[in-house]
Scaffold this motif. Structure first.
Motif, PDB file in Angstrom:
ATOM      1  N   PRO A  36      65.015 -39.833 -56.411  1.00 46.48           N
ATOM      2  CA  PRO A  36      66.461 -39.945 -56.178  1.00 46.48           C
ATOM      3  C   PRO A  36      67.001 -38.896 -55.207  1.00 46.48           C
ATOM      4  N   PHE A  37      66.486 -37.675 -55.290  1.00 42.08           N
ATOM      5  CA  PHE A  37      66.952 -36.628 -54.380  1.00 42.08           C
ATOM      6  C   PHE A  37      66.556 -36.948 -52.938  1.00 42.08           C
ATOM      7  N   LYS A  38      65.331 -37.434 -52.756  1.00 45.83           N
ATOM      8  CA  LYS A  38      64.873 -37.799 -51.420  1.00 45.83           C
ATOM      9  C   LYS A  38      65.667 -38.978 -50.874  1.00 45.83           C
ATOM     10  N   LYS A  39      65.942 -39.951 -51.735  1.00 44.52           N
ATOM     11  CA  LYS A  39      66.717 -41.131 -51.334  1.00 44.52           C
ATOM     12  C   LYS A  39      68.093 -40.727 -50.843  1.00 44.52           C
ATOM     13  N   LEU A  40      68.683 -39.719 -51.479  1.00 48.38           N
ATOM     14  CA  LEU A  40      70.035 -39.272 -51.146  1.00 48.38           C
ATOM     15  C   LEU A  40      70.039 -38.112 -50.155  1.00 48.38           C
ATOM     16  N   SER A  41      68.864 -37.792 -49.603  1.00 48.74           N
ATOM     17  CA  SER A  41      68.717 -36.724 -48.587  1.00 48.74           C
ATOM     18  C   SER A  41      69.201 -35.374 -49.105  1.00 48.74           C
ATOM     19  N   ILE A  42      68.880 -35.084 -50.366  1.00 49.12           N
ATOM     20  CA  ILE A  42      69.228 -33.801 -50.971  1.00 49.12           C
ATOM     21  C   ILE A  42      67.999 -32.894 -50.921  1.00 49.12           C
ATOM     22  N   GLU A  43      68.176 -31.698 -50.411  1.00 47.55           N
ATOM     23  CA  GLU A  43      67.073 -30.733 -50.329  1.00 47.55           C
ATOM     24  C   GLU A  43      66.605 -30.353 -51.733  1.00 47.55           C
ATOM     25  N   ILE A  44      65.292 -30.280 -51.914  1.00 45.74           N
ATOM     26  CA  ILE A  44      64.716 -29.947 -53.221  1.00 45.74           C
ATOM     27  C   ILE A  44      64.146 -28.535 -53.186  1.00 45.74           C
ATOM     28  N   ASN A  45      64.572 -27.723 -54.132  1.00 44.16           N
ATOM     29  CA  ASN A  45      64.043 -26.371 -54.291  1.00 44.16           C
ATOM     30  C   ASN A  45      63.411 -26.273 -55.681  1.00 44.16           C
ATOM     31  N   PHE A  46      62.136 -25.929 -55.733  1.00 41.04           N
ATOM     32  CA  PHE A  46      61.443 -25.861 -57.024  1.00 41.04           C
ATOM     33  C   PHE A  46      61.604 -24.480 -57.654  1.00 41.04           C
ATOM     34  N   TYR A  47      61.823 -24.474 -58.955  1.00 45.55           N
ATOM     35  CA  TYR A  47      61.848 -23.208 -59.684  1.00 45.55           C
ATOM     36  C   TYR A  47      60.726 -23.201 -60.721  1.00 45.55           C
ATOM     37  N   ASP A  48      60.271 -22.024 -61.092  1.00 48.28           N
ATOM     38  CA  ASP A  48      59.165 -21.876 -62.039  1.00 48.28           C
ATOM     39  C   ASP A  48      59.660 -22.017 -63.479  1.00 48.28           C
ATOM     40  N   VAL A  49      58.702 -22.284 -64.368  1.00 46.02           N
ATOM     41  CA  VAL A  49      58.996 -22.280 -65.802  1.00 46.02           C
ATOM     42  C   VAL A  49      58.059 -21.282 -66.473  1.00 46.02           C
ATOM     43  N   GLY A  50      58.523 -20.722 -67.596  1.00 46.56           N
ATOM     44  CA  GLY A  50      57.745 -19.723 -68.317  1.00 46.56           C
ATOM     45  C   GLY A  50      56.734 -20.344 -69.263  1.00 46.56           C
ATOM     46  N   LYS A  51      56.094 -19.501 -70.070  1.00 44.75           N
ATOM     47  CA  LYS A  51      55.033 -19.976 -70.963  1.00 44.75           C
ATOM     48  C   LYS A  51      55.564 -20.887 -72.067  1.00 44.75           C
ATOM     49  N   HIS A  52      56.867 -20.808 -72.327  1.00 48.34           N
ATOM     50  CA  HIS A  52      57.490 -21.706 -73.305  1.00 48.34           C
ATOM     51  C   HIS A  52      58.266 -22.820 -72.598  1.00 48.34           C
ATOM     52  N   LEU A  53      57.956 -23.014 -71.320  1.00 54.26           N
ATOM     53  CA  LEU A  53      58.568 -24.046 -70.479  1.00 54.26           C
ATOM     54  C   LEU A  53      60.056 -23.800 -70.224  1.00 54.26           C
ATOM     55  N   GLU A  54      60.503 -22.587 -70.451  1.00 51.59           N
ATOM     56  CA  GLU A  54      61.886 -22.245 -70.165  1.00 51.59           C
ATOM     57  C   GLU A  54      62.049 -21.992 -68.663  1.00 51.59           C
ATOM     58  N   PRO A  55      63.198 -22.324 -68.085  1.00 54.30           N
ATOM     59  CA  PRO A  55      63.391 -22.128 -66.644  1.00 54.30           C
ATOM     60  C   PRO A  55      63.441 -20.651 -66.264  1.00 54.30           C
ATOM     61  N   ILE A  56      62.770 -20.328 -65.181  1.00 55.30           N
ATOM     62  CA  ILE A  56      62.848 -18.987 -64.600  1.00 55.30           C
ATOM     63  C   ILE A  56      63.736 -19.111 -63.367  1.00 55.30           C
ATOM     64  N   ILE A  57      64.944 -18.616 -63.486  1.00 53.18           N
ATOM     65  CA  ILE A  57      65.971 -18.881 -62.477  1.00 53.18           C
ATOM     66  C   ILE A  57      66.129 -17.704 -61.525  1.00 53.18           C
TER      67      ILE A  57
END
Length: 222
Positions: A36-57
């Protein structure tokens, strides 16, 4: 109700009054989430997740008005309160991916009730071939729901039916090495992605009769 979770994400973003320029997505995610992001030409920035799958922002990488996709992995709720506070402080637009669970309004803090909208994938939780749910929590977006096409009934193509039911067929006939046969079948008739997703995100919403039939017997409010 839409064709799948990915389509729900697509139309949820289209409901926004101003299309964001960038979306922050966890690096640990299914690649279909990116469509969906690619279809709408929205830039994608990946963020990491921790050992409990929590977002690292990385707060420095997120600007006001950016989308922030939060995934509740395996139906386990994230620390939504702290993430919501962060989004409100810095002006992020929070979206909840609840593909690994179903709507549960009876919960004390139901997943999918905090972001501006949330998405669900029915075929991951119910015995159906397709189906996604878009839940809109922001009242200002509900005024724009008319832009989403009403789903039309579709038939499941034979190729898709074969891929979906191959394990049952193999068990019935007692075939060994089903993984090798399944891979050969996919290579023979087309890739799984082409079979399942070729008609998605084309402004035409379709859903199978089986999914509608199952949903008619499900009450998410109880």
């Amino acid at each position: 109700v839409l064709s799948c979770g990915r389509e729900a994400l697509y139309y949820g973003i289209k409901l926004l009054k101003h299309l964001p320029q960038r979306a922050h997505v966890p690096a640990y995610c299914c690649k279909s989430v990116l469509a969906p992001f690619k279809k709408l030409s929205i830039e994608i920035n990946f963020y990491d997740v921790g050992k409990h799958l929590e977002p690292i922002i990385d707060k420095k990488s997120i600007k006001k008005g950016d989308l922030f996709l939060l995934i509740h992995y395996f139906g386990i709720p994230q620390d939504i309160h702290s993430i919501k506070q962060l989004c409100e402080k810095f002006g992020f637009i929070l979206i909840e991916d609840c593909a690994h669970t179903l709507p549960d309004p009876q919960s004390s803090c139901p997943m999918g009730s905090t972001g501006v909208f949330s998405i669900y994938s029915l075929r991951k939780q119910l015995p159906v071939p397709d189906g996604g749910i878009l839940v809109v929590n922001d009242n200002s977006l509900k005024e724009r729901l008319s832009i989403i096409p009403k789903p039309k009934l579709k038939k499941v193509p034979l190729k898709k039916w074969l891929i979906m039911n191959f394990d049952k067929i193999a068990f019935f006939f007692g075939w060994p090495n089903t993984l090798k046969i399944k891979d050969a079948l996919r290579n023979k008739i087309s890739s799984t992605e082409n079979i399942f997703y070729s008609s998605l995100l084309n402004e035409k919403v379709e859903i199978s009769y089986l999914t509608l039939k199952v949903l008619s017997n499900v009450n998410f409010s109880e």
